[in-house]
Design a protein around this motif. Structure first.
Motif, PDB file in Angstrom:
ATOM      1  N   ARG A 248       0.826  -1.204   0.000  1.00 43.78           N
ATOM      2  CA  ARG A 248       0.000   0.000   0.000  1.00 43.78           C
ATOM      3  C   ARG A 248       0.868   1.265   0.000  1.00 43.78           C
ATOM      4  O   ARG A 248       0.616   2.207  -0.751  1.00 43.78           O
ATOM      5  CB  ARG A 248      -0.918  -0.004   1.219  1.00 43.78           C
ATOM      6  N   LYS A 249       1.912   1.269   0.846  1.00 51.03           N
ATOM      7  CA  LYS A 249       2.785   2.441   0.904  1.00 51.03           C
ATOM      8  C   LYS A 249       3.513   2.649  -0.419  1.00 51.03           C
ATOM      9  O   LYS A 249       3.680   3.786  -0.883  1.00 51.03           O
ATOM     10  CB  LYS A 249       3.808   2.289   2.035  1.00 51.03           C
ATOM     11  N   MET A 250       3.960   1.551  -1.014  1.00 52.10           N
ATOM     12  CA  MET A 250       4.668   1.649  -2.287  1.00 52.10           C
ATOM     13  C   MET A 250       3.748   2.199  -3.373  1.00 52.10           C
ATOM     14  O   MET A 250       4.158   3.034  -4.196  1.00 52.10           O
ATOM     15  CB  MET A 250       5.211   0.279  -2.685  1.00 52.10           C
ATOM     16  N   GLN A 251       2.509   1.752  -3.370  1.00 54.42           N
ATOM     17  CA  GLN A 251       1.548   2.250  -4.355  1.00 54.42           C
ATOM     18  C   GLN A 251       1.315   3.748  -4.190  1.00 54.42           C
ATOM     19  O   GLN A 251       1.223   4.483  -5.174  1.00 54.42           O
ATOM     20  CB  GLN A 251       0.227   1.478  -4.229  1.00 54.42           C
ATOM     21  N   GLU A 252       1.223   4.204  -2.929  1.00 62.19           N
ATOM     22  CA  GLU A 252       1.033   5.627  -2.674  1.00 62.19           C
ATOM     23  C   GLU A 252       2.221   6.446  -3.167  1.00 62.19           C
ATOM     24  O   GLU A 252       2.058   7.535  -3.740  1.00 62.19           O
ATOM     25  CB  GLU A 252       0.816   5.868  -1.177  1.00 62.19           C
ATOM     26  N   GLN A 253       3.426   5.936  -2.964  1.00 63.25           N
ATOM     27  CA  GLN A 253       4.625   6.644  -3.410  1.00 63.25           C
ATOM     28  C   GLN A 253       4.717   6.670  -4.936  1.00 63.25           C
ATOM     29  O   GLN A 253       5.103   7.686  -5.529  1.00 63.25           O
ATOM     30  CB  GLN A 253       5.879   5.975  -2.825  1.00 63.25           C
ATOM     31  N   LEU A 254       4.347   5.564  -5.582  1.00 62.28           N
ATOM     32  CA  LEU A 254       4.450   5.479  -7.033  1.00 62.28           C
ATOM     33  C   LEU A 254       3.476   6.418  -7.736  1.00 62.28           C
ATOM     34  O   LEU A 254       3.720   6.843  -8.873  1.00 62.28           O
ATOM     35  CB  LEU A 254       4.209   4.035  -7.494  1.00 62.28           C
ATOM     36  N   GLU A 255       2.367   6.747  -7.059  1.00 59.14           N
ATOM     37  CA  GLU A 255       1.390   7.671  -7.654  1.00 59.14           C
ATOM     38  C   GLU A 255       2.034   9.013  -7.998  1.00 59.14           C
ATOM     39  O   GLU A 255       1.615   9.692  -8.947  1.00 59.14           O
ATOM     40  CB  GLU A 255       0.230   7.894  -6.680  1.00 59.14           C
ATOM     41  N   MET A 256       3.043   9.394  -7.260  1.00 58.50           N
ATOM     42  CA  MET A 256       3.670  10.710  -7.438  1.00 58.50           C
ATOM     43  C   MET A 256       4.902  10.663  -8.334  1.00 58.50           C
ATOM     44  O   MET A 256       5.586  11.666  -8.491  1.00 58.50           O
ATOM     45  CB  MET A 256       4.047  11.279  -6.067  1.00 58.50           C
TER      46      MET A 256
END
Length: 429
Positions: A248-256
């Motif tokens: 989940r954290k990785m997905q949030e970071q990749l969004e940016m």
């Protein structure tokens, strides 16, 4: 505050900084002299919110701050009050922030003297059940039961248990400095493996991106497929699932991120990391082992961690708080006749009894050897390994203090120093 209550008293020559996190998101520091902090740093959280207070925003991500510290400390101590056991929602989230650091966690069931034995058993069982739901570990957490404050015990029926538990906790903390180098090396290994996995993930995303059109749609697709990508990389490169970052954290970071700006995989760099993990780490570990064998063992000293190797009781620790009496007269004098009767049954030679004979009488109190060792250190005023009648009376008085539920002084206050061992007052000419 909890450690101060446990008897970590201050030495005038050193400095301790207690750090707490202010609600505004900044650090507040207060300075106090404390020898303990020469070899160990203690960070205290601002406390856990419960009930309606949980709705009030702290102004910063509390759990993220805890996670940052948890990755960098040697020991995490969770404090629970036996008389008001409650794991609030925020506390549960805080404990979850420690995932991956389970081996560092210790639990203290504090103020256990405020409940009776039957209630204490129920509280202990409830605590273990509650923690089992929050901390997913196959091993049972070590829970220390005691009363870590400077006040007399309200309920003394479990005093011996509290003494033994406190000794175990202090010994656990005392050995932390000598393990610090190994922990840092383990952190290096962990970070190297994470960096290697990160390179695999980033290079895969870079490779899957189209060169011309549909970049944004492809990015969304790759982010949604991240768990599947993890599994593919795990099989292809034989990587442990635990080395991958949280999805989940990785997905949030990749969004940016702009995937087209990611770097391609560089096999030589991966090879260098593998070589470091396979060969260099082994050399570093052998160097640490050599240093530990050639250098004196580093331990925590001061306050409650002060050991006593003198006397017949072996190694122990100091118990802390001073007595409140102020009288100039020797307070032991009123009970000394009764103590003298016991003294002369212990075969004194030249007015003194040996450590062996003194120990035979002192162990009848059933206090732990660590406590008796501290009493011996206080009572043997001249440090000759023997006790005269005044020193023996002082030892018996200190035993009585401890059995009554009070804490022992770190050093003898004037009203406890035997008259024959007091330094004469110097008069001005």
């Amino acid at each position: 505050a909890s450690f101060a209550e446990a008897g970590l008293h201050c030495a005038p020559s050193s400095l301790v900084i207690f750090i707490s996190l202010h609600l505004a998101g900044r650090f507040l520091c207060s300075q106090l002299p404390n020898q303990v902090l020469k070899s160990i740093s203690i960070i205290d959280s601002p406390g856990i919110l419960s009930g309606e207070k949980q709705r009030i925003s702290r102004g910063y991500d509390f759990c993220q701050v805890l996670q940052w510290f948890a990755e960098r400390v040697d020991r995490i101590i969770l404090l629970f009050d036996a008389h008001k056991l409650d794991i609030s929602d925020e506390f549960s989230e805080a404990i979850k922030a420690f995932r991956g650091q389970d081996d560092k966690i210790r639990v203290v069931l504090n103020k256990a003297d405020q409940v009776d034995t039957q209630q204490l058993m129920r509280v202990y069982g409830a605590l273990m059940w509650s923690l089992g739901k929050v901390i997913n570990t196959p091993e049972v957490l070590r829970v220390y039961i005691g009363s870590f404050w400077a006040q007399p015990l309200r309920n003394t029926e479990n005093r011996r248990l509290f003494e033994a538990e406190a000794q175990d906790l202090f010994q656990d903390i005392q050995s932390l400095p000598q393990k610090a180098a190994v922990r840092k090396l383990n952190d290096l290994i962990k970070r190297a493996r994470l960096a290697k996995v990160h390179a695999y993930i980033i290079s895969y995303l870079k490779k899957e991106m189209p060169s011309m059109f549909g970049k944004e749609n492809k990015k969304k697709e790759l982010i949604s497929r991240l768990p599947e990508i993890y599994s593919q990389l795990q099989r292809e490169y034989h990587i442990s699932a635990g080395d991958f970052p949280e999805v989940r954290k990785m997905q949030e970071q990749l969004e940016m991120c702009d995937f087209t700006k990611f770097h391609s995989l560089k096999p030589k760099l991966i090879e260098a990391v593998d070589n470091m993990l396979a060969n260099k780490i082994a050399s570093l570990m052998s160097l640490i082992t050599q240093e530990e064998s050639n250098m004196p063992t580093e331990m925590v000293h001061g306050g409650a961690f002060d050991g006593t190797m003198a006397g017949p009781f072996g190694h122990g620790y100091g118990e802390g708080a001073k007595e409140g009496a102020d009288e100039d007269e020797w307070v032991v004098a009123k009970d000394k006749p009764a103590y003298d009767e016991i003294f002369y049954t212990l075969s004194p030679i030249n007015g003194k009894i040996s450590g062996i004979n003194a120990k035979k009488e002192m162990v009848t109190s059933k206090l732990p050897n660590s406590v008796l060792g501290k009493i011996w250190k206080l009572a043997d005023c001249d440090g000759d390994g023997m006790l005269d009648e005044e020193e023996f009376a002082l030892a018996k008085h200190l035993i009585k203090i401890k059995l009554d539920g009070y804490e022992l002084p770190g050093t003898l206050p004037p009203h406890l120093v035997p008259p024959s061992h007091r330094k004469p007052l110097q008069t001005a000419e």
